[in-house]
Design an enzyme around this catalytic site. Structure first.
Site, mmCIF file in Angstrom:
data_model
loop_
_atom_site.group_PDB
_atom_site.id
_atom_site.type_symbol
_atom_site.label_atom_id
_atom_site.label_comp_id
_atom_site.label_asym_id
_atom_site.label_seq_id
_atom_site.Cartn_x
_atom_site.Cartn_y
_atom_site.Cartn_z
ATOM 1 N N SER A 156 -11.068 2.360 -39.116
ATOM 2 C CA SER A 156 -9.752 2.645 -38.522
ATOM 3 C C SER A 156 -9.963 3.690 -37.438
ATOM 4 O O SER A 156 -10.939 4.455 -37.487
ATOM 5 C CB SER A 156 -8.827 3.213 -39.603
ATOM 6 N N TYR A 169 -7.150 9.466 -46.153
ATOM 7 C CA TYR A 169 -7.405 8.166 -45.508
ATOM 8 C C TYR A 169 -8.460 8.318 -44.410
ATOM 9 O O TYR A 169 -9.401 7.520 -44.327
ATOM 10 C CB TYR A 169 -6.083 7.620 -44.944
HETATM 11 N N1 LIG Z 1 -2.544 -2.244 -40.765
HETATM 12 C C1 LIG Z 1 -3.034 -1.263 -40.038
HETATM 13 O O1 LIG Z 1 -2.333 -0.654 -39.205
HETATM 14 C C2 LIG Z 1 -4.487 -0.889 -40.180
HETATM 15 C C3 LIG Z 1 -5.062 -0.083 -39.166
HETATM 16 C C4 LIG Z 1 -6.402 0.294 -39.274
HETATM 17 C C5 LIG Z 1 -7.148 -0.138 -40.360
HETATM 18 N N2 LIG Z 1 -6.569 -0.912 -41.317
HETATM 19 C C6 LIG Z 1 -7.412 -1.329 -42.443
HETATM 20 O O2 LIG Z 1 -7.453 -2.737 -42.497
HETATM 21 C C7 LIG Z 1 -7.610 -3.159 -43.857
HETATM 22 C C8 LIG Z 1 -6.547 -4.173 -44.218
HETATM 23 O O3 LIG Z 1 -5.279 -3.601 -44.005
HETATM 24 P P1 LIG Z 1 -3.931 -4.463 -44.005
HETATM 25 O O4 LIG Z 1 -3.001 -3.734 -43.118
HETATM 26 O O5 LIG Z 1 -4.215 -5.888 -43.776
HETATM 27 O O6 LIG Z 1 -3.466 -4.200 -45.531
HETATM 28 P P2 LIG Z 1 -2.650 -5.086 -46.585
HETATM 29 O O7 LIG Z 1 -2.055 -4.105 -47.534
HETATM 30 O O8 LIG Z 1 -1.767 -6.078 -45.893
HETATM 31 O O9 LIG Z 1 -3.823 -5.887 -47.314
HETATM 32 C C9 LIG Z 1 -4.783 -5.236 -48.096
HETATM 33 C C10 LIG Z 1 -5.251 -6.188 -49.172
HETATM 34 O O10 LIG Z 1 -6.265 -5.505 -49.924
HETATM 35 C C11 LIG Z 1 -6.031 -5.743 -51.310
HETATM 36 N N3 LIG Z 1 -6.583 -4.653 -52.104
HETATM 37 C C12 LIG Z 1 -6.111 -3.379 -52.198
HETATM 38 N N4 LIG Z 1 -6.852 -2.697 -53.071
HETATM 39 C C13 LIG Z 1 -7.818 -3.524 -53.534
HETATM 40 C C14 LIG Z 1 -8.879 -3.393 -54.461
HETATM 41 N N5 LIG Z 1 -9.083 -2.243 -55.129
HETATM 42 N N6 LIG Z 1 -9.685 -4.452 -54.689
HETATM 43 C C15 LIG Z 1 -9.473 -5.627 -54.042
HETATM 44 N N7 LIG Z 1 -8.463 -5.820 -53.164
HETATM 45 C C16 LIG Z 1 -7.649 -4.782 -52.920
HETATM 46 C C17 LIG Z 1 -4.511 -5.839 -51.441
HETATM 47 O O11 LIG Z 1 -4.123 -6.510 -52.638
HETATM 48 C C18 LIG Z 1 -4.137 -6.586 -50.164
HETATM 49 O O12 LIG Z 1 -4.147 -7.983 -50.373
HETATM 50 C C19 LIG Z 1 -7.572 -1.883 -44.708
HETATM 51 O O13 LIG Z 1 -8.898 -1.472 -44.996
HETATM 52 C C20 LIG Z 1 -6.894 -0.881 -43.798
HETATM 53 O O14 LIG Z 1 -7.288 0.457 -44.077
HETATM 54 C C21 LIG Z 1 -5.269 -1.303 -41.253
#
Ligand SMILES: NC(=O)c1ccc[n+]([C@@H]2O[C@H](COP(=O)([O-])OP(=O)(O)OC[C@H]3O[C@@H](n4cnc5c(N)ncnc54)[C@H](O)[C@@H]3O)[C@@H](O)[C@H]2O)c1
Length: 272
Positions: A156, A169
């Protein structure tokens, strides 16, 4: 000037970025960015292992991909549990080599140092840091035995920017970037490439949940404010991150390893 013949012909004849015959394990693939990556990889011919904590959502995601003509197996697993992760990867590896691992599962946390409890810190660390370590640890042997592979970790912009209220985070995503560099270095000789992606804000359930929890009743207003806060004037789309993930996991990116790719709507370099 050299004369060129038209029409221009591509060396790859539309075969670029194909993942036919490759097995890709994607964590957190039941939602958001992970699901978009799974869809994109399936379109390009990969066989998917949809790993997620949410068993029903993983089944739904795999069914949707299969209905669209792709190949996907749902796997319920908590990436923070090393024993469970090892068992899962053993089961997958019994069927053949793992070519691609995308460590995308992650959880958010909002808070400064003072408002981050010991339990908060451990929870974020166990999923966002140990989860990535556990999956790489469980996959590396089969990748080595298979003659190589690709690992892509979801970091991120929080890893390298001082974002407000993101103490735990940011710590966790900083660790993702440094683990990526370390693994890229140590497995060069085994032909395992390892990169990470650093998105700025992308519109997923992650963001919607944050707005619901922290700004009840003001979700739409805050959505507009958060969108406008990114230089490009909007949040990223999961599909846009998936396109970068596809490139980095494809053979076309064969010269790319040990890199943290920003996908940030101008967050890092554009100001004023
Ligand atoms: N959305 C954003 O703005 C953003 C920005 C930068 C980075 N990210 C990163 O991208 C990744 C995905 O984010 P997203 O926005 O798609 O999130 P999201 O919440 O839509 O999806 C995350 C998924 O991970 C699963 N998950 C959570 N904990 C888990 C565990 N212990 N074991 C297995 N699965 C697990 C959840 O059930 C969910 O399906 C994350 O690592 C997040 O930190 C997101």
């Amino acid at each position: 000037m050299e004369k060129r013949s038209l029409p221009l012909k591509s060396d790859t004849k539309g075969e670029a970025f194909r993942l036919d015959g490759k097995v890709a394990v994607i964590t957190g693939a039941a939602s958001g960015i992970g699901y978009a990556i799974a869809q994109r990889f399936a379109e390009q011919g990969a066989s998917l292992q949809i790993v997620d904590l949410d068993e029903n959502a993983a089944k739904r995601a795999a069914e949707e991909i299969a209905q669209a003509g792709g190949s996907a197996t749902p796997r319920s697993c908590d990436v923070s549990n090393q024993i469970g992760v090892k068992k899962l990867f053993q089961r997958i590896a019994e069927q053949g080599p793992i070519h691609i691992l995308v460590n995308n599962a992650g959880i958010p946390h909002v808070g400064k140092l003072e408002s981050t409890t010991d339990a908060d810190f451990d929870r974020v660390f166990s999923v966002n840091v140990k989860g990535v370590y556990n999956c790489m640890y469980a996959a590396i042997e089969t990748m080595k035995a298979g003659g190589g592979g690709v690992i892509l970790n979801m970091a991120s912009v929080a890893a390298t920017a001082g974002l407000a209220d993101r103490f735990a985070y940011s710590m966790s995503k900083g660790a993702v970037v440094s683990m990526t560099y370390s693994v890229a270095r140590d497995y060069l000789a085994h032909k395992i490439r390892c990169n990470c992606i650093s998105p700025a804000r992308v519109h997923t359930a992650f963001v919607d949940g944050y707005l619901r929890k922290n700004y009840p009743g003001r979700e739409e207003e805050m959505f507009r404010i958060l969108s406008a806060a990114q230089p490009i004037g909007r949040m990223g789309k999961p599909k846009e991150v998936a396109a970068l993930a596809l490139f980095l996991c494809s053979d076309e990116a064969g010269f790319i390893t040990g890199t943290d790719y920003p996908i940030d709507g101008g967050f890092f370099n554009l100001h004023g």
